[in-house]
Write a protein that holds these residues in place. Sequence first.
Motif, PDB file in Angstrom:
ATOM      1  N   VAL A 210       0.841  -1.209   0.000  1.00  0.00           N
ATOM      2  CA  VAL A 210       0.000   0.000   0.000  1.00  0.00           C
ATOM      3  C   VAL A 210       0.870   1.251   0.000  1.00  0.00           C
ATOM      4  CG1 VAL A 210      -1.638   1.350   1.364  1.00  0.00           C
ATOM      5  CG2 VAL A 210      -1.984  -1.101   1.086  1.00  0.00           C
ATOM      6  N   GLN A 211       1.904   1.251   0.840  1.00  0.00           N
ATOM      7  CA  GLN A 211       2.785   2.417   0.914  1.00  0.00           C
ATOM      8  C   GLN A 211       3.465   2.671  -0.425  1.00  0.00           C
ATOM      9  OE1 GLN A 211       5.739   2.205   4.012  1.00  0.00           O
ATOM     10  NE2 GLN A 211       6.556   4.229   3.563  1.00  0.00           N
TER      11      GLN A 211
ATOM     12  N   ARG B 107      -6.929   4.530  -0.098  1.00  0.00           N
ATOM     13  CA  ARG B 107      -6.621   5.933   0.204  1.00  0.00           C
ATOM     14  C   ARG B 107      -6.668   6.791  -1.064  1.00  0.00           C
ATOM     15  NH1 ARG B 107      -0.708   8.022   2.147  1.00  0.00           N
ATOM     16  NH2 ARG B 107      -1.168  10.219   2.285  1.00  0.00           N
ATOM     17  N   PHE B 108      -6.095   6.309  -2.172  1.00  0.00           N
ATOM     18  CA  PHE B 108      -6.100   7.066  -3.425  1.00  0.00           C
ATOM     19  C   PHE B 108      -7.535   7.313  -3.886  1.00  0.00           C
ATOM     20  CE2 PHE B 108      -6.385   7.182  -8.042  1.00  0.00           C
ATOM     21  CZ  PHE B 108      -5.479   8.177  -8.364  1.00  0.00           C
TER      22      PHE B 108
ATOM     23  N   THR C  66      -5.197   2.184  -4.485  1.00  0.00           N
ATOM     24  CA  THR C  66      -5.383   1.945  -3.057  1.00  0.00           C
ATOM     25  C   THR C  66      -6.677   2.593  -2.573  1.00  0.00           C
ATOM     26  OG1 THR C  66      -4.193   3.938  -2.366  1.00  0.00           O
ATOM     27  CG2 THR C  66      -2.873   1.923  -2.693  1.00  0.00           C
TER      28      THR C  66
ATOM     29  N   ASP D 146       0.960   4.113  -2.871  1.00  0.00           N
ATOM     30  CA  ASP D 146       0.680   5.511  -2.539  1.00  0.00           C
ATOM     31  C   ASP D 146       1.843   6.430  -2.896  1.00  0.00           C
ATOM     32  OD1 ASP D 146      -1.916   5.242  -1.640  1.00  0.00           O
ATOM     33  OD2 ASP D 146      -1.352   4.879   0.444  1.00  0.00           O
TER      34      ASP D 146
ATOM     35  N   LYS E 116      -9.386   9.869  -1.746  1.00  0.00           N
ATOM     36  CA  LYS E 116      -8.948  11.242  -2.026  1.00  0.00           C
ATOM     37  C   LYS E 116      -9.511  11.746  -3.353  1.00  0.00           C
ATOM     38  CE  LYS E 116      -4.637  12.390  -1.269  1.00  0.00           C
ATOM     39  NZ  LYS E 116      -3.150  12.259  -1.263  1.00  0.00           N
TER      40      LYS E 116
END
Length: 229
Positions: free
Chosen positions: A92-93, A178-179, A176, A96, A182
Amino acid sequence: MSAAPIKVLVIDDEPPIRKLLRMGLSTQGYEILEASNGKIGLELLAQDPALIILDLGLPDIQGHELLRMIRGRNDSVPVIVLSSRGDEVGKVQALDLGADDYLTKPFGMDELLARMRAALRHQLQVHGERPVFRSGDLSVDLVRRIVKVGDKDVKLSPKEYELLRVLVQHAGKVLTHRFLLKELWDELTDAQYLRVYVRQVRQKIEADPERPQFVLTETGIGYRLRAPD
């Protein structure tokens, strides 16, 4: 005149992995640049590789830091990271930080080649987004905002369409949670919202939403839309 071979930079400290990639990719016509550590990898960036295969476990520079440095020098070259099994946080990191895809060791050469083709194809699309996306029976007209499965029009809510549009723009690439959050909401929201919309989109475009063929789950990481035909 034949076209120049596509250069692939392999950054991995394990000689057997480099040998496997050198042999497997060379037979497919790729030109291989090899780096046994991050320092050499950064030096070889000057040769303008078309794609980078990056092992996250390097001896000299931590993999995520190296990825950050690569993106600082070249923000568009596709990067596929290699990671150990079960390292979901690391994957994931990396995604990102700008990686395009990942493979878990051990991996199959056919799967790697497919991921490479998808990453290279996606890079070509970034600068000239195709107005109509097609994958199997699914078609998405990004200009007229028309979604079809076969000959049947699919009615999506504005947020459902935005989710599908983002997936289409990055088809074949892992996105991800998170992506996507956002991209779709101004402020980071609970990933449960995202799951709800993914489920709603699947209900409308998948023949069997429980066994999706288009919007694929990357467990613990995010989602991937099936690459275009």
